[in-house]
Design an enzyme around this catalytic site. Sequence first.
Site, PDB file in Angstrom:
ATOM      1  CG  ASP A  16     -16.214  20.866  -0.125  1.00 51.53           C
ATOM      2  OD1 ASP A  16     -16.549  19.939   0.635  1.00 51.53           O
ATOM      3  OD2 ASP A  16     -15.028  21.166  -0.341  1.00 51.53           O
ATOM      4  NE  ARG A  63      -6.453  17.080   5.934  1.00 54.10           N
ATOM      5  CZ  ARG A  63      -7.058  17.879   6.828  1.00 54.10           C
ATOM      6  NH1 ARG A  63      -6.452  18.225   7.935  1.00 54.10           N
ATOM      7  NH2 ARG A  63      -8.274  18.328   6.600  1.00 54.10           N
ATOM      8  CG  ASP A 115     -14.778  23.065   3.776  1.00 54.98           C
ATOM      9  OD1 ASP A 115     -14.814  24.066   4.523  1.00 54.98           O
ATOM     10  OD2 ASP A 115     -13.730  22.447   3.509  1.00 54.98           O
ATOM     11  N   GLY A 146     -10.666  16.644   7.985  1.00 55.80           N
ATOM     12  CA  GLY A 146     -11.044  17.543   9.091  1.00 55.80           C
ATOM     13  C   GLY A 146     -12.214  16.981   9.893  1.00 55.80           C
ATOM     14  NE  ARG A 148      -7.491  24.504   3.381  1.00 59.90           N
ATOM     15  CZ  ARG A 148      -6.931  23.484   3.999  1.00 59.90           C
ATOM     16  NH1 ARG A 148      -5.649  23.305   3.926  1.00 59.90           N
ATOM     17  NH2 ARG A 148      -7.633  22.622   4.689  1.00 59.90           N
ATOM     18  CB  THR A 205     -16.404  18.375   5.079  1.00 56.08           C
ATOM     19  OG1 THR A 205     -15.925  19.705   4.837  1.00 56.08           O
ATOM     20  CG2 THR A 205     -17.273  18.001   3.897  1.00 56.08           C
ATOM     21  CG  ASP A 264     -12.989  17.229  -1.689  1.00 60.42           C
ATOM     22  OD1 ASP A 264     -12.459  17.352  -0.564  1.00 60.42           O
ATOM     23  OD2 ASP A 264     -12.774  18.011  -2.637  1.00 60.42           O
TER      24      ASP A 264
HETATM   25  P1  ADP Z   1     -11.032  15.850   3.425  1.00 60.13           P
HETATM   26  O1  ADP Z   1     -11.479  14.435   3.407  1.00 60.13           O
HETATM   27  O2  ADP Z   1     -11.612  16.601   4.592  1.00 60.13           O
HETATM   28  O3  ADP Z   1     -11.236  16.534   2.083  1.00 60.13           O
HETATM   29  P2  ADP Z   1      -8.155  15.668   2.854  1.00 60.13           P
HETATM   30  O4  ADP Z   1      -8.266  16.302   1.516  1.00 60.13           O
HETATM   31  O5  ADP Z   1      -7.025  16.073   3.726  1.00 60.13           O
HETATM   32  O6  ADP Z   1      -9.476  15.860   3.759  1.00 60.13           O
HETATM   33  O7  ADP Z   1      -8.062  14.081   2.615  1.00 60.13           O
HETATM   34  C1  ADP Z   1      -8.018  13.189   3.695  1.00 60.13           C
HETATM   35  C2  ADP Z   1      -7.188  11.994   3.345  1.00 60.13           C
HETATM   36  O8  ADP Z   1      -7.753  11.296   2.227  1.00 60.13           O
HETATM   37  C3  ADP Z   1      -5.758  12.273   2.895  1.00 60.13           C
HETATM   38  O9  ADP Z   1      -4.882  12.522   3.966  1.00 60.13           O
HETATM   39  C4  ADP Z   1      -5.409  10.985   2.179  1.00 60.13           C
HETATM   40  O10 ADP Z   1      -5.113   9.957   3.115  1.00 60.13           O
HETATM   41  C5  ADP Z   1      -6.731  10.621   1.502  1.00 60.13           C
HETATM   42  N1  ADP Z   1      -6.701  11.074   0.095  1.00 60.13           N
HETATM   43  C6  ADP Z   1      -6.931  12.318  -0.378  1.00 60.13           C
HETATM   44  N2  ADP Z   1      -6.771  12.374  -1.721  1.00 60.13           N
HETATM   45  C7  ADP Z   1      -6.410  11.135  -2.110  1.00 60.13           C
HETATM   46  C8  ADP Z   1      -6.076  10.512  -3.362  1.00 60.13           C
HETATM   47  N3  ADP Z   1      -6.088  11.218  -4.500  1.00 60.13           N
HETATM   48  N4  ADP Z   1      -5.748   9.204  -3.370  1.00 60.13           N
HETATM   49  C9  ADP Z   1      -5.742   8.480  -2.236  1.00 60.13           C
HETATM   50  N5  ADP Z   1      -6.030   8.993  -1.022  1.00 60.13           N
HETATM   51  C10 ADP Z   1      -6.363  10.286  -0.937  1.00 60.13           C
END
Ligand code: ADP
Length: 325
Positions: A131, A73, A129, A12, A173, A127, A104
């Site tokens: 968090d 994403r 959030d 995000g 969330r 972020t 995260d």
């Molecule tokens: P945020 O970084 O805001 O928490 P997301 O959870 O959507 O957002 O994660 C962003 C991107 O990070 C995902 O679309 C993916 O490309 C990568 N990512 C998330 N989790 C994993 C994972 N376990 N292994 C590899 N890449 C990951």
Amino acid sequence: MIKRIGILTSGGDAPGMNACIRSVVRAAYKKNIYVTGIEYGFKGLLNSNFINLSPESVGNMLHKGGTILKTNRCEEFKQKKYRKIAYNNLIKENIDGLIVLGGDGSFKGASILSKEFKIPVIGIPSTIDNDIYGSDYSIGFNTAVQTIMDSVDKIRDTASSHETIFFIEVMGRNSGHLAIHAGNVTGAELIMIPEIKIKNLDFLVNKIRKINIKKKSIIIIYAEGCNLGPIDKITEYVQKRMKNSNVRFSILGHIQRGGSPCEKDRINSSLLGYYSVNEIIKKGKSKMIGIINGKVTFLDLEKSIKTKKEINKNLFKITEIINNY
Ligand code: ADP
């Protein structure tokens, strides 16, 4: 020696990301390090969406929300074969260190990539959030709190005129950091967060009824990931049980992510960008950078993603006490 670093924004967007990109580019320039901007997060890394970022190119963006690098994403990045493609693209571009702005999920992707291919990474918490374990602060959080505050203040005017019980949904969330802060600064009578489960809807109705004895108009800050949701169903239920009251809901949605970064988000983004460059040139273990008690700190990236950041229970408790009587 590190000659070129890559920078990407992922997950995000958050106000202050641009201020941070600007800081990274200008700090690197002073150290004769080139910066490649990777557009569209990890997806752009797979597709070689690379652009050169010069000190001039990052001008006039300190005050702009969103991210000039775009964000996305990328599900494929969870598979090693795609991360290998990403790594090969980094090598082709002569990038020998990576700075990742995100939450995260983005830190997880960055950490795995770093471990598999031995490329140094610095994760910058970005972020709304807030968090991420290892930092009190995250880029965009303060601006988001300010946006919520401005909106809820307006809703409060109409809520008090009509003596309404208002559920207001904010982002979160999986975490209630944003909701707790927003609840504090708006004088919300009740805060609902994913970390503190409410037994059932009747329990909630009883809680509201108790507050309603003294206050006719009530603001309830509701984090989107709460256990009793969705918010429209909760509102409907409470309205049915409290027939003489006026019960409404409002979902603030994406306005919480946008807007010009506030003063704190600009300063901290600049500091985090600058110190990330200082750290990455050491070519040490991959880390996340944070701010704890006002000081810039570093923590092992892997440790950060493996640990859940606790909510500020004290602030939650105090807010409940002082926003009611
Ligand atoms: P945020 O970084 O805001 O928490 P997301 O959870 O959507 O957002 O994660 C962003 C991107 O990070 C995902 O679309 C993916 O490309 C990568 N990512 C998330 N989790 C994993 C994972 N376990 N292994 C590899 N890449 C990951």
